[in-house]
Design a protein around this motif. Structure first.
Motif, PDB file in Angstrom:
ATOM      1  N   PHE A  98      48.630  35.410  43.890  1.00  0.00           N
ATOM      2  CA  PHE A  98      48.317  35.589  42.471  1.00  0.00           C
ATOM      3  C   PHE A  98      47.323  36.729  42.214  1.00  0.00           C
ATOM      4  CE2 PHE A  98      49.736  31.226  43.031  1.00  0.00           C
ATOM      5  CZ  PHE A  98      50.654  31.087  41.999  1.00  0.00           C
ATOM      6  N   ASN A  99      47.024  37.499  43.254  1.00  0.00           N
ATOM      7  CA  ASN A  99      46.089  38.622  43.124  1.00  0.00           C
ATOM      8  C   ASN A  99      44.813  38.159  42.409  1.00  0.00           C
ATOM      9  OD1 ASN A  99      45.226  41.308  43.424  1.00  0.00           O
ATOM     10  ND2 ASN A  99      46.011  41.896  41.415  1.00  0.00           N
ATOM     11  N   MET A 100      44.224  37.093  42.924  1.00  0.00           N
ATOM     12  CA  MET A 100      43.073  36.484  42.265  1.00  0.00           C
ATOM     13  C   MET A 100      41.811  37.333  42.347  1.00  0.00           C
ATOM     14  SD  MET A 100      43.294  32.446  43.271  1.00  0.00           S
ATOM     15  CE  MET A 100      44.754  31.455  42.991  1.00  0.00           C
ATOM     16  N   ILE A 101      41.592  37.946  43.502  1.00  0.00           N
ATOM     17  CA  ILE A 101      40.356  38.690  43.718  1.00  0.00           C
ATOM     18  C   ILE A 101      40.698  40.121  44.110  1.00  0.00           C
ATOM     19  CG2 ILE A 101      38.228  38.849  45.062  1.00  0.00           C
ATOM     20  CD1 ILE A 101      38.343  35.832  45.467  1.00  0.00           C
ATOM     21  N   GLU A 102      40.061  41.082  43.433  1.00  0.00           N
ATOM     22  CA  GLU A 102      40.321  42.499  43.667  1.00  0.00           C
ATOM     23  C   GLU A 102      39.048  43.210  44.122  1.00  0.00           C
ATOM     24  OE1 GLU A 102      43.309  43.893  40.384  1.00  0.00           O
ATOM     25  OE2 GLU A 102      42.061  42.293  39.545  1.00  0.00           O
ATOM     26  N   ASP A 103      39.238  44.395  44.625  1.00  0.00           N
ATOM     27  CA  ASP A 103      38.109  45.178  45.137  1.00  0.00           C
ATOM     28  C   ASP A 103      37.070  45.388  44.039  1.00  0.00           C
ATOM     29  OD1 ASP A 103      36.948  46.593  47.348  1.00  0.00           O
ATOM     30  OD2 ASP A 103      37.346  48.455  46.256  1.00  0.00           O
ATOM     31  N   GLY A 104      35.824  45.097  44.341  1.00  0.00           N
ATOM     32  CA  GLY A 104      34.736  45.284  43.387  1.00  0.00           C
ATOM     33  C   GLY A 104      34.468  44.102  42.477  1.00  0.00           C
ATOM     34  N   ASP A 105      35.233  43.036  42.610  1.00  0.00           N
ATOM     35  CA  ASP A 105      35.041  41.863  41.758  1.00  0.00           C
ATOM     36  C   ASP A 105      33.691  41.197  42.005  1.00  0.00           C
ATOM     37  OD1 ASP A 105      37.188  41.612  40.022  1.00  0.00           O
ATOM     38  OD2 ASP A 105      38.422  40.473  41.437  1.00  0.00           O
ATOM     39  N   LYS A 106      33.151  40.639  40.944  1.00  0.00           N
ATOM     40  CA  LYS A 106      32.000  39.745  41.050  1.00  0.00           C
ATOM     41  C   LYS A 106      32.513  38.366  40.677  1.00  0.00           C
ATOM     42  CE  LYS A 106      27.191  39.031  39.620  1.00  0.00           C
ATOM     43  NZ  LYS A 106      26.033  39.598  38.860  1.00  0.00           N
ATOM     44  N   VAL A 107      32.597  37.491  41.657  1.00  0.00           N
ATOM     45  CA  VAL A 107      33.205  36.171  41.461  1.00  0.00           C
ATOM     46  C   VAL A 107      32.119  35.136  41.176  1.00  0.00           C
ATOM     47  CG1 VAL A 107      34.674  34.382  42.455  1.00  0.00           C
ATOM     48  CG2 VAL A 107      35.073  36.786  43.026  1.00  0.00           C
ATOM     49  N   MET A 108      32.204  34.535  40.001  1.00  0.00           N
ATOM     50  CA  MET A 108      31.283  33.470  39.639  1.00  0.00           C
ATOM     51  C   MET A 108      31.890  32.144  40.092  1.00  0.00           C
ATOM     52  SD  MET A 108      29.609  32.555  35.908  1.00  0.00           S
ATOM     53  CE  MET A 108      30.677  31.251  35.302  1.00  0.00           C
ATOM     54  N   VAL A 109      31.316  31.552  41.125  1.00  0.00           N
ATOM     55  CA  VAL A 109      31.817  30.298  41.669  1.00  0.00           C
ATOM     56  C   VAL A 109      31.116  29.144  40.950  1.00  0.00           C
ATOM     57  CG1 VAL A 109      32.038  28.872  43.728  1.00  0.00           C
ATOM     58  CG2 VAL A 109      32.269  31.346  43.904  1.00  0.00           C
ATOM     59  N   CYS A 110      31.892  28.401  40.177  1.00  0.00           N
ATOM     60  CA  CYS A 110      31.320  27.295  39.406  1.00  0.00           C
ATOM     61  C   CYS A 110      31.123  26.091  40.323  1.00  0.00           C
ATOM     62  CB  CYS A 110      32.237  26.938  38.245  1.00  0.00           C
ATOM     63  SG  CYS A 110      32.456  28.305  37.078  1.00  0.00           S
ATOM     64  N   LEU A 111      29.879  25.732  40.535  1.00  0.00           N
ATOM     65  CA  LEU A 111      29.530  24.690  41.499  1.00  0.00           C
ATOM     66  C   LEU A 111      29.033  23.450  40.767  1.00  0.00           C
ATOM     67  CD1 LEU A 111      29.453  24.606  44.655  1.00  0.00           C
ATOM     68  CD2 LEU A 111      26.993  24.978  44.471  1.00  0.00           C
ATOM     69  N   SER A 112      29.802  22.375  40.881  1.00  0.00           N
ATOM     70  CA  SER A 112      29.443  21.131  40.193  1.00  0.00           C
ATOM     71  C   SER A 112      28.601  20.206  41.065  1.00  0.00           C
ATOM     72  CB  SER A 112      30.710  20.394  39.770  1.00  0.00           C
ATOM     73  OG  SER A 112      31.435  19.963  40.910  1.00  0.00           O
ATOM     74  N   GLY A 113      28.716  20.386  42.377  1.00  0.00           N
ATOM     75  CA  GLY A 113      28.079  19.452  43.296  1.00  0.00           C
ATOM     76  C   GLY A 113      29.067  18.445  43.847  1.00  0.00           C
ATOM     77  N   GLY A 114      30.351  18.646  43.537  1.00  0.00           N
ATOM     78  CA  GLY A 114      31.391  17.791  44.078  1.00  0.00           C
ATOM     79  C   GLY A 114      32.028  18.416  45.308  1.00  0.00           C
ATOM     80  N   LYS A 115      32.873  17.652  45.989  1.00  0.00           N
ATOM     81  CA  LYS A 115      33.488  18.104  47.238  1.00  0.00           C
ATOM     82  C   LYS A 115      34.330  19.366  47.057  1.00  0.00           C
ATOM     83  CE  LYS A 115      37.693  15.237  46.896  1.00  0.00           C
ATOM     84  NZ  LYS A 115      37.641  15.217  45.421  1.00  0.00           N
TER      85      LYS A 115
END
Length: 278
Positions: free
Chosen positions: A31-48
């Motif tokens: 799905f071409n999710m991540i591309e060169d130069g991306d800043k990925v905000m990982v949403c962390l809930s505290g779940g597994k």
């Protein structure tokens, strides 16, 4: 548990890690999710799920042929009893850049939702709005959510059974205003693998039941149904997920996706039929 003195657990952990990494990498590529130069905000809930997503993305980041950065973001919704210290301590211990976003959505939900009604719908909308806005503030180009394959299947059936629509959580989604790209890197990963991996990693899990809204949800009914199917008919959920990637509009009944009104027999087909008949 000390993994260094437990060869069996260590072997299982490595096996799960390789599988999750491979499936996540495949989903990102498909799905071409991540591309060169991306800043990925990982949403962390505290779940597994979100802990696992962060771990796998960090691992892929180290060997990926492209450069991208990761920042973890947790939304503190001010739920009573929320252990505010857990995520900062964990993220600091592994050296990940992070932000704790404080928004009192809990009070808003409790004020607007009648007693006894499920709060998850409004809660998720408020949470999404807060995260989208913060992504703009920090210049994130992708917003990564920890939904996995089982979540996607459950949403499909929820929409069919209760919404009259065939739709689910797409692995990659452009927000309605066209300003935010949401990705689900764990789209190909099974919940049971994520759960086993999380247990072996001993993540400091924060339960998603602090607000008391998780009981008797329709989603849990669907989850139980799918788990029972997979138990009685191994591989059924695999086939169901594959079907989502093999949609034939001409064999459905949506006139906006296929032009049934103008569907007609072509003269060439009639000529061929006559020849065959002779």
């Amino acid at each position: 548990m000390d993994l260094s003195t437990s060869p069996k657990e260590k072997t299982e952990l490595n096996k799960l890690h390789k599988r999750l990494r491979r499936q996540t990498g495949q989903a990102i590529a498909d799905f071409n999710m991540i591309e060169d130069g991306d800043k990925v905000m990982v949403c962390l809930s505290g779940g597994k799920d979100s802990y696992t997503m962060l771990e796998i993305l960090r691992n892929l980041q180290a060997s990926a042929p492209i450069e991208f950065s990761i920042v973890a973001v947790n939304l503190d919704q001010k739920q009573p009893g929320f252990p505010e210290h857990i995520l900062p301590e964990y993220l600091s211990s592994i050296g990940v850049d992070f932000h704790i976003l404080e928004r009192d959505t809990y009070s808003i939900v409790k004020e607007l939702v009648p007693e006894g009604k499920t709060t998850c719908g409004l809660c998720s909308r408020l949470r999404r709005g807060s995260l989208y806005g913060f992504a703009d503030e920090i210049g994130a180009t992708k917003i990564a959510l920890g939904h996995h394959r089982d979540d996607i299947l459950e949403t499909l059936f929820l929409n069919m059974f209760f919404g009259g629509k065939i739709k689910s959580m797409p692995p990659k989604l452009l927000s309605d205003d066209g300003r935010h790209m949401v990705i689900r890197p764990l789209a190909y990963c099974k919940e049971k693998d994520i759960e086993a991996f999380s247990e072996l990693k001993e993540y400091p899990i924060i339960p998603c039941n602090l607000c008391g809204s998780q009981e008797n949800l329709q989603r849990q009914v669907i989850k139980n149904m799918l788990q029972q199917w997979d138990k009685e008919y191994p591989g059924r959920t695999d086939t169901l997920f594959t079907s989502m990637q093999n949609i034939v509009p001409s064999h459905m009944a949506d006139t906006s996706l296929f032009d049934f009104k103008d569907l007609s027999i072509s003269p060439d087909a009639l000529d061929k039929l006559n020849i065959i008949s002779l």
